[in-house]
Write an enzyme that holds these catalytic residues in place. Structure first.
Site, mmCIF file in Angstrom:
data_model
loop_
_atom_site.group_PDB
_atom_site.id
_atom_site.type_symbol
_atom_site.label_atom_id
_atom_site.label_comp_id
_atom_site.label_asym_id
_atom_site.label_seq_id
_atom_site.Cartn_x
_atom_site.Cartn_y
_atom_site.Cartn_z
ATOM 1 N N THR A 7 -10.986 18.271 -9.496
ATOM 2 C CA THR A 7 -11.666 19.197 -10.263
ATOM 3 C C THR A 7 -10.711 20.017 -10.518
ATOM 4 O O THR A 7 -10.710 20.734 -9.186
ATOM 5 C CB THR A 7 -13.455 19.795 -9.845
ATOM 6 O OG1 THR A 7 -13.672 20.382 -11.698
ATOM 7 C CG2 THR A 7 -13.687 21.012 -8.215
ATOM 8 N N LYS A 12 -18.008 24.541 -9.344
ATOM 9 C CA LYS A 12 -18.766 22.380 -8.651
ATOM 10 C C LYS A 12 -18.177 22.190 -7.770
ATOM 11 O O LYS A 12 -19.019 21.667 -6.933
ATOM 12 C CB LYS A 12 -17.439 21.140 -9.859
ATOM 13 C CG LYS A 12 -17.671 21.732 -11.275
ATOM 14 C CD LYS A 12 -17.331 20.620 -12.092
ATOM 15 C CE LYS A 12 -17.255 20.592 -13.537
ATOM 16 N NZ LYS A 12 -16.850 19.702 -13.854
ATOM 17 N N ASP A 65 -18.126 15.286 -15.308
ATOM 18 C CA ASP A 65 -17.409 15.335 -16.782
ATOM 19 C C ASP A 65 -18.974 16.281 -16.288
ATOM 20 O O ASP A 65 -20.128 15.316 -17.241
ATOM 21 C CB ASP A 65 -17.150 14.791 -17.325
ATOM 22 C CG ASP A 65 -16.726 15.785 -18.882
ATOM 23 O OD1 ASP A 65 -15.760 15.903 -18.709
ATOM 24 O OD2 ASP A 65 -16.824 14.533 -19.786
ATOM 25 N N GLY A 141 -19.272 29.305 -15.932
ATOM 26 C CA GLY A 141 -19.309 28.637 -17.761
ATOM 27 C C GLY A 141 -20.234 29.600 -17.982
ATOM 28 O O GLY A 141 -20.516 30.552 -18.084
ATOM 29 N N ARG A 168 -26.169 18.557 -13.443
ATOM 30 C CA ARG A 168 -25.829 18.416 -11.377
ATOM 31 C C ARG A 168 -26.919 17.680 -10.251
ATOM 32 O O ARG A 168 -26.044 17.274 -9.909
ATOM 33 C CB ARG A 168 -24.867 19.286 -11.093
ATOM 34 C CG ARG A 168 -23.514 19.221 -10.114
ATOM 35 C CD ARG A 168 -22.182 19.766 -10.033
ATOM 36 N NE ARG A 168 -22.126 19.804 -11.474
ATOM 37 C CZ ARG A 168 -21.436 20.730 -12.624
ATOM 38 N NH1 ARG A 168 -22.448 22.181 -12.123
ATOM 39 N NH2 ARG A 168 -21.278 20.598 -13.682
#
Ligand code: ITT
Length: 185
Positions: A7, A12, A65, A141, A168
């Site tokens: 990534t 993440k 994603d 984000g 997630r």
């Protein structure tokens, strides 16, 4: 066992490290660009990405994603979440949502995992709503504008609490189950 998290997003990686702590999988960050095909389906993006990475000879990896799907905007930004974040950003989303009553939204996360020669794809979801202002400094984000039912944004809660309720985290639970039944962990 070491697993590469492929990534461009270190946020993440931090969430995967925490989620797999104690499960015997060590998450390593690898920046390896791959094509994100233009489609309205997160799983297709992940599946094609996995093909490309496997073709490069890389093994034992995870790709992810994710996207924010806002009910009143008919799922926008969805698969265009990365582009929308870079262009209009959280303030732009708040502007689009000005005066909108239905603030429901969903984060989705699709994980593609290639490990020990197996290929696993799982999808996680988390429901919440878009607040009227950005709050908090945790996460990344869209976290400051995505609120949980408890009234806090994802950017106002610690990483382990986000993992417990996030898209997630949901996807990781499904992946963990698959890895256990395959005898990998
Ligand atoms: P890679 O594709 O390189 O993994 P990315 O950040 O572009 O990194 P995505 O395409 O999956 O990742 O994410 C789309 C956008 O959604 C991007 O702007 C992310 O910052 C945001 N996003 C993804 N997961 C998020 C999360 O848990 N909380 C807040 N925003 C998130």
């Amino acid at each position: 066992m070491k697993v590469k998290v492929i990534t461009s997003n270190p946020g993440k990686v931090a969430e995967y490290r925490k989620a797999f702590e104690g499960l015997g999988l060590e998450m390593e960050h690898l920046r390896l660009p791959y094509d994100e095909v233009q489609t309205s389906d997160l799983e297709e993006v992940v599946s094609k990405g996995m093909d490309e990475i496997v073709a490069k000879g890389v093994e034992d990896f995870i790709i992810d994603d994710s996207g924010l799907f806002i009910d009143a905007l008919k799922g926008f930004p969805g698969v265009w979440s990365a582009y929308a974040q870079k262009t209009i950003g959280n303030q732009g989303i708040l502007k689009l949502m000005e005066g909108v009553e239905d603030r429901g939204a969903e984060f989705r996360c699709c994980i593609g995992c290639c490990i020990g020669g197996r290929r696993i794809i799982v999808l996680g979801r988390s429901r919440g709503y878009i607040g009227t202002e950005a709050r908090g400094a945790e996460g990344f984000g869209y976290d400051p504008i995505f609120y949980t039912d408890g009234g806090l944004s994802f950017a106002e809660i610690p990483l382990d609490e986000k993992n417990a309720i996030s898209h997630r985290g949901d996807a990781v639970k499904k992946l963990e189950k698959e890895l256990r039944s395959a005898g990998i962990i």
